[in-house]
Design an enzyme around this catalytic site. Structure first.
Site, PDB file in Angstrom:
ATOM      1  N   ILE A 157       0.937  -1.292  -0.040  1.00 37.05           N
ATOM      2  CA  ILE A 157      -0.045   0.142  -0.177  1.00 37.05           C
ATOM      3  C   ILE A 157       0.844   1.188   0.119  1.00 37.05           C
ATOM      4  O   ILE A 157       0.665   2.201  -0.579  1.00 37.05           O
ATOM      5  CB  ILE A 157      -0.955   0.039   1.037  1.00 37.05           C
ATOM      6  CG1 ILE A 157      -1.938  -1.128   1.045  1.00 37.05           C
ATOM      7  CG2 ILE A 157      -1.683   1.301   1.272  1.00 37.05           C
ATOM      8  CD1 ILE A 157      -2.900  -1.685   2.487  1.00 37.05           C
ATOM      9  N   THR A 232      -4.921   4.394   8.019  1.00 38.67           N
ATOM     10  CA  THR A 232      -5.876   3.361   7.285  1.00 38.67           C
ATOM     11  C   THR A 232      -5.163   2.045   7.391  1.00 38.67           C
ATOM     12  O   THR A 232      -5.514   1.032   7.053  1.00 38.67           O
ATOM     13  CB  THR A 232      -5.885   3.279   5.755  1.00 38.67           C
ATOM     14  OG1 THR A 232      -4.426   3.440   5.231  1.00 38.67           O
ATOM     15  CG2 THR A 232      -6.571   4.714   5.271  1.00 38.67           C
ATOM     16  N   ARG A 234      -3.754   0.133  10.996  1.00 36.89           N
ATOM     17  CA  ARG A 234      -4.372  -0.505  12.189  1.00 36.89           C
ATOM     18  C   ARG A 234      -4.602   0.781  13.647  1.00 36.89           C
ATOM     19  O   ARG A 234      -3.630   1.337  13.629  1.00 36.89           O
ATOM     20  CB  ARG A 234      -3.626  -1.709  12.835  1.00 36.89           C
ATOM     21  CG  ARG A 234      -3.864  -2.955  11.497  1.00 36.89           C
ATOM     22  CD  ARG A 234      -5.559  -3.579  11.782  1.00 36.89           C
ATOM     23  NE  ARG A 234      -5.470  -4.741  11.092  1.00 36.89           N
ATOM     24  CZ  ARG A 234      -6.274  -4.578   9.674  1.00 36.89           C
ATOM     25  NH1 ARG A 234      -6.452  -3.442   9.143  1.00 36.89           N
ATOM     26  NH2 ARG A 234      -6.513  -5.655   8.985  1.00 36.89           N
ATOM     27  N   GLU A 263     -11.693  -0.699  18.017  1.00 32.98           N
ATOM     28  CA  GLU A 263     -13.054  -0.189  17.138  1.00 32.98           C
ATOM     29  C   GLU A 263     -14.106  -1.117  17.100  1.00 32.98           C
ATOM     30  O   GLU A 263     -15.337  -0.830  16.702  1.00 32.98           O
ATOM     31  CB  GLU A 263     -12.474  -0.133  15.770  1.00 32.98           C
ATOM     32  CG  GLU A 263     -11.890  -1.414  15.108  1.00 32.98           C
ATOM     33  CD  GLU A 263     -11.322  -1.143  13.655  1.00 32.98           C
ATOM     34  OE1 GLU A 263     -10.987   0.077  13.340  1.00 32.98           O
ATOM     35  OE2 GLU A 263     -11.305  -2.034  12.743  1.00 32.98           O
ATOM     36  N   HIS A 303     -13.590   1.598   9.032  1.00 33.74           N
ATOM     37  CA  HIS A 303     -12.632   0.598   8.519  1.00 33.74           C
ATOM     38  C   HIS A 303     -13.196   0.181   7.084  1.00 33.74           C
ATOM     39  O   HIS A 303     -13.569  -1.049   6.826  1.00 33.74           O
ATOM     40  CB  HIS A 303     -12.578  -0.694   9.443  1.00 33.74           C
ATOM     41  CG  HIS A 303     -11.393  -1.436   9.018  1.00 33.74           C
ATOM     42  ND1 HIS A 303     -10.772  -2.138   9.982  1.00 33.74           N
ATOM     43  CD2 HIS A 303     -10.714  -1.914   8.179  1.00 33.74           C
ATOM     44  CE1 HIS A 303      -9.749  -2.699   9.394  1.00 33.74           C
ATOM     45  NE2 HIS A 303      -9.804  -2.684   8.485  1.00 33.74           N
ATOM     46  N   ALA A 305     -11.658   1.425   3.906  1.00 34.09           N
ATOM     47  CA  ALA A 305     -10.552   1.619   3.010  1.00 34.09           C
ATOM     48  C   ALA A 305     -10.438   0.552   1.766  1.00 34.09           C
ATOM     49  O   ALA A 305     -10.205   0.726   0.779  1.00 34.09           O
ATOM     50  CB  ALA A 305      -9.260   1.934   3.438  1.00 34.09           C
ATOM     51  N   PHE A 306     -10.832  -0.709   2.118  1.00 33.12           N
ATOM     52  CA  PHE A 306     -10.886  -1.721   1.305  1.00 33.12           C
ATOM     53  C   PHE A 306     -12.078  -1.940   0.400  1.00 33.12           C
ATOM     54  O   PHE A 306     -11.889  -2.674  -0.742  1.00 33.12           O
ATOM     55  CB  PHE A 306     -10.477  -2.954   1.982  1.00 33.12           C
ATOM     56  CG  PHE A 306     -11.726  -3.671   2.731  1.00 33.12           C
ATOM     57  CD1 PHE A 306     -12.212  -2.787   3.914  1.00 33.12           C
ATOM     58  CD2 PHE A 306     -12.697  -4.282   2.032  1.00 33.12           C
ATOM     59  CE1 PHE A 306     -13.362  -3.265   4.758  1.00 33.12           C
ATOM     60  CE2 PHE A 306     -13.844  -4.696   2.636  1.00 33.12           C
ATOM     61  CZ  PHE A 306     -14.197  -4.173   3.974  1.00 33.12           C
TER      62      PHE A 306
HETATM   63  P1  NAI Z   1       2.709  -5.089   3.803  1.00 36.81           P
HETATM   64  O1  NAI Z   1       3.082  -6.151   4.259  1.00 36.81           O
HETATM   65  O2  NAI Z   1       2.884  -5.112   1.953  1.00 36.81           O
HETATM   66  O3  NAI Z   1       3.774  -3.629   4.049  1.00 36.81           O
HETATM   67  C1  NAI Z   1       3.948  -3.482   5.281  1.00 36.81           C
HETATM   68  C2  NAI Z   1       5.474  -2.703   5.413  1.00 36.81           C
HETATM   69  O4  NAI Z   1       5.308  -2.072   6.552  1.00 36.81           O
HETATM   70  C3  NAI Z   1       6.535  -3.792   4.990  1.00 36.81           C
HETATM   71  O5  NAI Z   1       7.242  -3.372   4.101  1.00 36.81           O
HETATM   72  C4  NAI Z   1       7.355  -3.764   6.592  1.00 36.81           C
HETATM   73  O6  NAI Z   1       8.718  -3.746   6.311  1.00 36.81           O
HETATM   74  C5  NAI Z   1       6.853  -2.179   6.837  1.00 36.81           C
HETATM   75  N1  NAI Z   1       6.994  -1.939   8.544  1.00 36.81           N
HETATM   76  C6  NAI Z   1       6.665  -2.829   9.350  1.00 36.81           C
HETATM   77  N2  NAI Z   1       6.759  -2.398  10.598  1.00 36.81           N
HETATM   78  C7  NAI Z   1       7.443  -1.007  10.274  1.00 36.81           C
HETATM   79  C8  NAI Z   1       7.842  -0.052  11.265  1.00 36.81           C
HETATM   80  N3  NAI Z   1       7.842  -0.015  12.389  1.00 36.81           N
HETATM   81  N4  NAI Z   1       8.133   1.166  10.536  1.00 36.81           N
HETATM   82  C9  NAI Z   1       8.216   1.318   9.223  1.00 36.81           C
HETATM   83  N5  NAI Z   1       7.853   0.406   8.322  1.00 36.81           N
HETATM   84  C10 NAI Z   1       7.481  -0.661   8.879  1.00 36.81           C
HETATM   85  O7  NAI Z   1       1.575  -4.321   4.289  1.00 36.81           O
HETATM   86  P2  NAI Z   1       0.229  -3.521   3.311  1.00 36.81           P
HETATM   87  O8  NAI Z   1      -0.339  -4.609   2.476  1.00 36.81           O
HETATM   88  O9  NAI Z   1       0.919  -2.433   2.730  1.00 36.81           O
HETATM   89  O10 NAI Z   1      -0.880  -3.052   4.313  1.00 36.81           O
HETATM   90  C11 NAI Z   1      -0.509  -2.167   5.425  1.00 36.81           C
HETATM   91  C12 NAI Z   1      -1.370  -1.987   6.346  1.00 36.81           C
HETATM   92  O11 NAI Z   1      -2.671  -1.766   5.693  1.00 36.81           O
HETATM   93  C13 NAI Z   1      -1.562  -3.382   7.050  1.00 36.81           C
HETATM   94  O12 NAI Z   1      -1.821  -2.962   8.570  1.00 36.81           O
HETATM   95  C14 NAI Z   1      -3.038  -3.738   6.771  1.00 36.81           C
HETATM   96  O13 NAI Z   1      -3.734  -4.609   7.758  1.00 36.81           O
HETATM   97  C15 NAI Z   1      -3.555  -2.301   6.544  1.00 36.81           C
HETATM   98  N6  NAI Z   1      -5.073  -2.706   5.587  1.00 36.81           N
HETATM   99  C16 NAI Z   1      -6.116  -1.831   6.207  1.00 36.81           C
HETATM  100  C17 NAI Z   1      -7.271  -2.067   5.093  1.00 36.81           C
HETATM  101  C18 NAI Z   1      -8.425  -1.210   5.405  1.00 36.81           C
HETATM  102  O14 NAI Z   1      -9.324  -1.536   4.847  1.00 36.81           O
HETATM  103  N7  NAI Z   1      -8.375  -0.318   6.509  1.00 36.81           N
HETATM  104  C19 NAI Z   1      -7.153  -3.034   3.948  1.00 36.81           C
HETATM  105  C20 NAI Z   1      -5.884  -3.689   3.777  1.00 36.81           C
HETATM  106  C21 NAI Z   1      -4.698  -3.456   4.633  1.00 36.81           C
END
Ligand code: NAI
Length: 336
Positions: A157, A232, A234, A263, A303, A305-306
């Site tokens: 993302i 967006t 957690r 939430e 919640h 965004a997806f």
């Molecule tokens: P991803 O796994 O592709 O990327 C996460 C990145 O965060 C990784 O590159 C990791 O190295 C990095 N990371 C972890 N801890 C870190 C820190 N302390 N500082 C900096 N970088 C750090 O995950 P993706 O798919 O991009 O999702 C990101 C978030 O979006 C997740 O929490 C997911 O649950 C949330 N999400 C929310 C949705 C919604 O509807 N609001 C829908 C889909 C995902």
């Protein structure tokens, strides 16, 4: 004929499966989530070999899975799978599949929807208009062009966030402990630097014990005064009480939050007072969440965004394809 039971099934899913059938299995649709179906009502599903579910804040009860003795596969129509007891499934030889990717661009677009709404007072202007109380001076906003956006986490993302930000003519300060070489010019060496440079900070990291309350009192103190926070990812990445204080003090200039700490208590109508997580802390968070919504410069969404037609279409397509691949003994996207 064998059956596949789709729990949490809505009209869209029924239509999709009618057009994209599961090979050799009759689909059965259940509107409720599996935990909400009483044990006594499980008889029609007793022969199910495959079930498909949506994500849940509560764990899928193993006692319900015990009522499906022929079960061979669980498909969850979500990326997250921590609502399923994988150890239990492995013990019973039940395969579990998820949908690893479906909505990276969808979430990134929504993060910008929140950001633009906060920066340009869209919600307030809309509400004032409906009440015929227009005061133009209240809606003076701020451009995105020329501002610096701090992107914490450059995974699926975060990467799209950078692309969109560039389109708006913004500068990017990204931070990730595992930087993507393709984005090497975007990174700053530490979160401290990101906090210092960014006019806007957007979170795109997972909820882990290490990341819990990453953005707290200390982080807010290191940020530019008036910074806008977009979350967006957690809810528990931000210390809600610290955010509330930072907003009150004017240190944070606005926030767009699609996710909140604890939430569940806001999103669900059926609040169980005996719930294991219904403790002092989460009640306090819930009260704080309500107070956050009283700020005019805070936009909270439930919640979502997806939740685009395109992303949900991809979830259904990937899920049905994975079920068919499992039946054809060529499984993909297995997490157990
Ligand atoms: P991803 O796994 O592709 O990327 C996460 C990145 O965060 C990784 O590159 C990791 O190295 C990095 N990371 C972890 N801890 C870190 C820190 N302390 N500082 C900096 N970088 C750090 O995950 P993706 O798919 O991009 O999702 C990101 C978030 O979006 C997740 O929490 C997911 O649950 C949330 N999400 C929310 C949705 C919604 O509807 N609001 C829908 C889909 C995902």
């Amino acid at each position: 004929m064998k059956s596949v039971v789709f729990f949490d099934a809505d009209e869209k899913l029924r239509d999709f499966v009618a057009r994209n059938p599961v090979a050799g299995h009759a689909p059965v649709f259940v509107a409720q989530d599996i935990n909400a179906v009483p044990a006594a009502a499980f008889k029609p599903y007793a022969n199910a070999e495959i079930i498909s579910l949506f994500t849940h804040s509560d764990k899928v009860a193993n006692q319900k899975l015990d009522l499906l003795p022929r079960l061979k596969m669980i498909n969850t129509r979500s990326t997250g799978f921590n609502h399923i007891d994988l150890a239990y499934c492995r013990k019973r030889g039940i395969a579990v599949t998820n949908v690893p990717k479906y909505g990276e661009i969808t979430v990134a677009e929504f993060a910008f929807a929140l950001l633009l709404s906060v920066m340009r007072h869209v919600v307030q202007a809309r509400n004032d208009m409906a009440q015929n109380q227009i005061r133009l001076e209240k809606y003076m906003g701020t451009d995105l062009a020329g501002k610096t956006i701090g992107i914490i986490g450059t995974g699926s993302i975060g990467r799209h966030m950078i692309q969109i930000a560039k389109g708006f003519g913004m500068s990017v300060a990204a931070y990730d402990p595992y930087p993507d070489p393709a984005l090497k010019d975007m990174y700053v060496p530490s979160l401290k630097k990101l906090y210092r440079q960014s006019d806007i900070i957007s979170l795109h990291i997972p909820s882990t014990p290490q990341n819990r309350h990453l953005i707290g009192k200390q982080a807010f103190a290191e940020m530019k005064p008036g910074v806008v926070i977009i979350n967006t990812a957690r809810g528990d990445l931000i210390d809600t009480q610290a955010l509330y204080q930072a907003l009150r003090a004017g240190r944070v200039g606005g926030a767009g939050l699609d996710v909140l700490e604890n939430e569940d208590f806001l999103l669900n109508d059926d609040i169980d007072p005996n719930h294991a997580r219904c403790n002092h802390e989460c009640l306090l968070d819930s009260a704080m969440n309500l107070k956050l919504m009283q700020f005019k410069n805070v936009i909270v969404t439930p919640h979502i965004a997806f939740n685009s037609v395109d992303a949900i279409g991809r979830i259904m397509a990937i899920s049905v394809e994975d079920i068919n691949r499992f039946i054809a003994r060529k499984p993909v996207n297995r997490v157990a």
